[in-house]
Design a protein around this motif. Structure first.
Motif, PDB file in Angstrom:
ATOM      1  N   ARG A 312       0.830  -1.212   0.000  1.00 11.17           N
ATOM      2  CA  ARG A 312       0.000   0.000   0.000  1.00 11.17           C
ATOM      3  C   ARG A 312       0.864   1.261   0.000  1.00 11.17           C
ATOM      4  O   ARG A 312       0.610   2.207  -0.746  1.00 11.17           O
ATOM      5  CB  ARG A 312      -0.895   0.032   1.248  1.00 11.17           C
ATOM      6  N   THR A 313       1.900   1.258   0.838  1.00 13.98           N
ATOM      7  CA  THR A 313       2.776   2.431   0.929  1.00 13.98           C
ATOM      8  C   THR A 313       3.550   2.636  -0.359  1.00 13.98           C
ATOM      9  O   THR A 313       3.647   3.756  -0.877  1.00 13.98           O
ATOM     10  CB  THR A 313       3.753   2.270   2.111  1.00 13.98           C
ATOM     11  N   ALA A 314       4.112   1.541  -0.900  1.00  9.64           N
ATOM     12  CA  ALA A 314       4.887   1.645  -2.136  1.00  9.64           C
ATOM     13  C   ALA A 314       4.012   2.107  -3.295  1.00  9.64           C
ATOM     14  O   ALA A 314       4.434   2.949  -4.102  1.00  9.64           O
ATOM     15  CB  ALA A 314       5.520   0.290  -2.463  1.00  9.64           C
ATOM     16  N   ARG A 315       2.786   1.576  -3.371  1.00  9.38           N
ATOM     17  CA  ARG A 315       1.893   1.957  -4.468  1.00  9.38           C
ATOM     18  C   ARG A 315       1.594   3.458  -4.426  1.00  9.38           C
ATOM     19  O   ARG A 315       1.659   4.142  -5.451  1.00  9.38           O
ATOM     20  CB  ARG A 315       0.589   1.167  -4.407  1.00  9.38           C
ATOM     21  N   TYR A 316       1.287   3.969  -3.241  1.00 12.14           N
ATOM     22  CA  TYR A 316       0.949   5.390  -3.166  1.00 12.14           C
ATOM     23  C   TYR A 316       2.154   6.273  -3.497  1.00 12.14           C
ATOM     24  O   TYR A 316       2.036   7.254  -4.246  1.00 12.14           O
ATOM     25  CB  TYR A 316       0.407   5.751  -1.783  1.00 12.14           C
ATOM     26  N   LYS A 317       3.310   5.938  -2.947  1.00  8.76           N
ATOM     27  CA  LYS A 317       4.507   6.759  -3.190  1.00  8.76           C
ATOM     28  C   LYS A 317       4.912   6.735  -4.666  1.00  8.76           C
ATOM     29  O   LYS A 317       5.280   7.759  -5.236  1.00  8.76           O
ATOM     30  CB  LYS A 317       5.666   6.275  -2.318  1.00  8.76           C
TER      31      LYS A 317
END
Length: 357
Positions: A312-317
């Motif tokens: 989730r974090t990687a996708r948003y960044k």
């Protein structure tokens, strides 16, 4: 007449083409990465940590191959043996320092000096290894930073930051990102970095200012609650102080995503690749929500949500980054491939070692 002719010629010149926005995309899913993560975890435990090098390669390959730009994915080609070698070096140095520190403080101090002298050298080679084993459309990246600047970035500036009570920390951070980005290239095309120390001081000072503001607000709330609850001691006071504690915790928790979002935007908005430039638009509020919800779900699932949280974090960044291409990316990549082919292997200096930064 000449002025009229000149205006006519200038007026007929084609206007520069508008940059073509190419969004980064992460197409992986939490369920896919969960299978990789749980196998990596179990095998690392069974092998007493030895498999962790292979686990790192599998993890990097998953995130690289699921990161796309203009419909094409990145790739990672690193060797687990190189990573294992780097970790073995760290383990031996840490063990030697621990043993010598107990038997002879003087020898421990000498080893500490040796480690401080060796680490910048190792970290520069680690950056070269990581970039040389990263590719896009079959074309490798490269890192060309020199050891002398590496010692400044990884040793001198951190020491000066500590001596200055971290007043020089933003400057040290700027020097590191400049060293990292200005010395990276894609094929033969160099990256460049224009972020200034003032930009970094701005991010640090705004973050520090928010922390001070949170403390001031919490102090005012405590004062007001203390006055209003004097007539209602016991449960009322306990509830009031719990409320203040939750406010302070939420405020401090917000500072991390705020700092990281501002830092990512600062770094990538000041990074270029040849004639192309980058744009990052990470929103601190959205990143804060991702951080908080991830933490809650990891706690509820006793850690099993960890791979989903990372995705989730990687996708948003990654989805927040855009390459503003000044021309066709296909032509650019093809041209760089031709240049590298004409010059021979542009990434022969791989340095078979990896030390995590």
């Amino acid at each position: 007449m000449n002025d009229i002719a000149r205006e006519s010629v200038l007026g007929s010149a084609p206007a520069p083409a508008a940059p073509q926005p190419l969004r980064m995309r992460f197409i992986g899913s939490g369920s896919e990465y969960f299978r990789i993560w749980i196998i990596n975890l179990l095998l690392t435990i069974v092998t007493l940590g030895i498999y962790s090098a292979w686990a790192k390669v599998r993890t990097l390959q998953y995130f690289y191959r699921n990161t796309q730009l203009a419909g094409s994915s990145f790739d990672y080609h690193g060797s687990p043996i190189a990573i294992l070698k780097g970790r073995a070096i760290i383990f031996v140095l840490a063990l030697a320092f621990n043993l010598l520190g107990h038997s002879s403080p003087l020898l421990g101090l000498v080893l500490l000096v040796v480690m401080a002298a060796a680490f910048p050298w190792l970290l520069v080679r680690s950056l070269r290894f990581r970039m040389a084993n990263s590719s896009y459309r079959g074309l490798r990246f490269a890192f060309t930073g020199k050891d002398a600047e590496g010692y400044m970035v990884f040793l001198v500036w951190p020491i000066l930051s500590v001596i200055s009570l971290y007043l020089l920390a933003p400057l040290a951070h700027q020097r590191f990102k400049r060293f990292q980005h200005k010395n990276t290239r894609f094929g033969t095309a160099p990256f460049d970095f224009s972020g200034t120390p003032g930009n970094f001081y701005g991010v640090y000072l705004r973050t520090f200012g928010l922390a001070i503001l949170a403390i001031v607000v919490a102090s005012c709330l405590a004062l007001l609650l203390g006055v209003s609850l004097k007539r209602a001691p016991g449960v009322g006071q306990i509830f009031g102080f719990i409320l203040i504690a939750l406010f302070m915790y939420a405020s401090m928790l917000f500072l991390t995503p705020y700092f990281l979002s501002r830092l990512q935007n600062l770094v990538w908005n000041n990074t270029t690749l040849g004639a192309h430039r980058f744009q990052s638009q990470v929103n601190a509020g959205k990143l804060f929500w991702i951080f908080v919800s991830n933490a809650v779900l990891i706690l509820i699932t006793i850690g099993l949500f960890t791979p989903f949280a990372r995705v989730r974090t990687a996708r948003y960044k990654l989805d927040s980054v855009t390459l503003l291409a000044s021309g066709s990316l296909d032509t650019f990549v093809a041209g760089e491939t031709t240049k590298v082919g004409a010059l021979g292997d542009a990434t022969v200096d791989w340095y078979d070692i990896d030390i995590a930064l």
